[in-house]
Design a protein around this motif. Structure first.
Motif, short mmCIF file in Angstrom:
data_model
loop_
_atom_site.label_atom_id
_atom_site.label_comp_id
_atom_site.label_asym_id
_atom_site.label_seq_id
_atom_site.Cartn_x
_atom_site.Cartn_y
_atom_site.Cartn_z
N SER A 145 0.82 -1.21 0.00
CA SER A 145 0.00 0.00 0.00
C SER A 145 0.85 1.27 0.00
CB SER A 145 -0.92 0.00 1.22
OG SER A 145 -0.17 0.05 2.42
N GLU A 146 2.12 1.17 0.43
CA GLU A 146 3.00 2.33 0.45
C GLU A 146 3.64 2.61 -0.91
OE1 GLU A 146 5.90 2.01 3.54
OE2 GLU A 146 4.43 1.48 5.09
N ILE A 147 3.68 1.60 -1.78
CA ILE A 147 4.30 1.76 -3.09
C ILE A 147 3.30 2.43 -4.03
CG2 ILE A 147 5.37 0.57 -5.03
CD1 ILE A 147 6.08 -1.70 -3.10
N THR A 148 3.65 3.58 -4.54
CA THR A 148 2.74 4.34 -5.39
C THR A 148 2.94 4.07 -6.88
OG1 THR A 148 4.28 6.21 -5.38
CG2 THR A 148 2.56 6.19 -3.69
N GLN A 149 4.11 3.60 -7.27
CA GLN A 149 4.39 3.34 -8.68
C GLN A 149 3.77 2.00 -9.07
OE1 GLN A 149 8.26 4.57 -9.88
NE2 GLN A 149 8.31 3.19 -11.66
N GLN A 150 2.91 2.03 -10.09
CA GLN A 150 2.08 0.88 -10.41
C GLN A 150 2.87 -0.35 -10.80
OE1 GLN A 150 -1.16 0.47 -9.97
NE2 GLN A 150 -0.99 -1.62 -10.74
N ASP A 151 3.87 -0.22 -11.70
CA ASP A 151 4.60 -1.40 -12.17
C ASP A 151 5.40 -2.04 -11.05
OD1 ASP A 151 6.20 0.82 -12.02
OD2 ASP A 151 7.48 0.25 -13.71
N ILE A 152 5.99 -1.21 -10.19
CA ILE A 152 6.76 -1.76 -9.07
C ILE A 152 5.83 -2.42 -8.05
CG2 ILE A 152 8.24 -1.14 -7.12
CD1 ILE A 152 9.57 0.91 -8.87
N ARG A 153 4.69 -1.82 -7.82
CA ARG A 153 3.74 -2.42 -6.88
C ARG A 153 3.23 -3.76 -7.39
NH1 ARG A 153 -1.19 1.22 -5.12
NH2 ARG A 153 -1.57 1.12 -7.37
N SER A 154 2.99 -3.86 -8.71
CA SER A 154 2.52 -5.11 -9.29
C SER A 154 3.58 -6.21 -9.17
CB SER A 154 2.15 -4.89 -10.76
OG SER A 154 1.76 -6.11 -11.36
N ASP A 155 4.85 -5.87 -9.46
CA ASP A 155 5.93 -6.86 -9.34
C ASP A 155 6.15 -7.26 -7.88
OD1 ASP A 155 6.31 -6.89 -12.05
OD2 ASP A 155 7.93 -5.42 -12.04
N PHE A 156 6.02 -6.29 -6.97
CA PHE A 156 6.19 -6.61 -5.56
C PHE A 156 5.06 -7.53 -5.07
CE2 PHE A 156 5.26 -5.76 -1.08
CZ PHE A 156 6.48 -6.11 -0.51
N SER A 157 3.86 -7.34 -5.59
CA SER A 157 2.74 -8.21 -5.22
C SER A 157 3.03 -9.65 -5.60
CB SER A 157 1.46 -7.72 -5.89
OG SER A 157 0.37 -8.56 -5.57
N TYR A 158 3.60 -9.86 -6.81
CA TYR A 158 3.97 -11.21 -7.23
C TYR A 158 5.08 -11.76 -6.32
CZ TYR A 158 6.67 -14.74 -9.71
OH TYR A 158 7.38 -15.87 -10.01
N ALA A 159 6.09 -10.95 -6.04
CA ALA A 159 7.22 -11.41 -5.23
C ALA A 159 6.78 -11.80 -3.83
CB ALA A 159 8.29 -10.32 -5.17
N SER A 160 5.88 -11.01 -3.23
CA SER A 160 5.42 -11.32 -1.87
C SER A 160 4.59 -12.59 -1.84
CB SER A 160 4.62 -10.14 -1.31
OG SER A 160 3.47 -9.90 -2.08
N ARG A 161 3.74 -12.80 -2.86
CA ARG A 161 2.95 -14.03 -2.91
C ARG A 161 3.84 -15.25 -3.07
NH1 ARG A 161 -0.47 -11.12 -6.44
NH2 ARG A 161 0.36 -12.35 -8.18
#
Length: 257
Positions: A203-219
């Protein structure tokens, strides 16, 4: 000269006499005595008060009842009861007829319900219970209390290579994910705190592409680390490539903060 009486005159005389007699008899009747009236013959009717009170106490004669509005819980219970009755009606429809195909339909309905129940239990165990598991206490692996110390280190790449060379892809995946958190912290995408969750960081990451890649990495990390998943070399290398690509995107982005 002799005057002959006409029958007409006799009739008039007779009618006059009868009229006089009838009028006197009528006025002599006791129904028309002087001082007689409707009011003089009125009778007062008294009601039994105990009978009135009995009617007042009878709910059948209470036409001013206050209807109490049902509470939300009572409405929910009525709705639930209605749905349950509909379910039973659907489940047992046609059984009273004693038809063979109706019994077969009942068996298929029961199997369908059991299958749905097993599917829900499997999904719950796969996606919820696994995520709630604590990491195993293995001496060759790190405890969660060491996360902050590792993120402060500069040799996470060395730890990743050592774990990968030993074939411990599960531990290497953990180091890779901590390395991502380190870069997000260093480039001010997140404010790292040990008690925060991956959802908080996302929720703190505002840049969309980085947030999407981080979502995959965390899962991926949660599935491998907390789910005790046996990770092979092929899956690890594919995940490692995406993790390293995320780190490059972090470097290429504008510095936050």
């Amino acid at each position: 000269m002799e005057v002959k009486s006409s029958p007409y005159y006799y009739s008039l005389a007779l009618l006059f006499i009868l009229n006089l007699i009838g009028t006197d008899s009528l006025w002599a009747s006791p129904y028309f005595q002087s001082g007689d009236s409707i009011e003089s013959r009125r009778e007062v009717i008294e009601f039994d008060e105990s009978l009135i009170e009995a009617y007042q106490a009878d709910e059948a004669y209470n036409y001013f009842k206050n209807v109490r509005e049902e509470s939300a819980w009572e409405k929910f219970k009525h709705w639930l009861s209605l749905q349950w009755n509909r379910f039973l009606e659907w489940l047992l429809s046609g059984i009273s007829e004693g038809n063979f195909w109706n019994y077969m339909a009942l068996v298929l309905k029961i199997l369908l319900i059991l299958g749905l129940g097993l599917l829900i239990a499997w999904l719950f165990n796969k996606y919820y219970v696994v995520s709630q598991k604590s990491p195993p206490a293995d001496q060759s692996e790190l405890n969660l209390s060491e996360d902050e110390r590792l993120i402060q280190q500069k040799d996470l790449s060395t730890l990743i290579e050592e774990a990968e060379s030993e074939g411990n892809y599960r531990l290497a995946s953990r180091y890779l994910f901590l390395n991502i958190l380190k870069h997000l912290k260093d480039y001010n995408f997140i404010e790292y705190q040990f008690q925060k969750t991956n959802t908080d960081y996302k929720s703190e990451i505002t840049q969309q592409d980085i947030r999407s890649d981080f979502s995959y990495a965390s899962r991926f990390y949660e599935f491998v680390w907390y789910g005790d998943f046996k990770l092979g070399v092929t899956d690890f290398k594919a995940a490692k490539m995406r993790f390293e690509n995320l780190i490059r995107n972090i470097h290429n982005s504008k510095t936050h903060g």
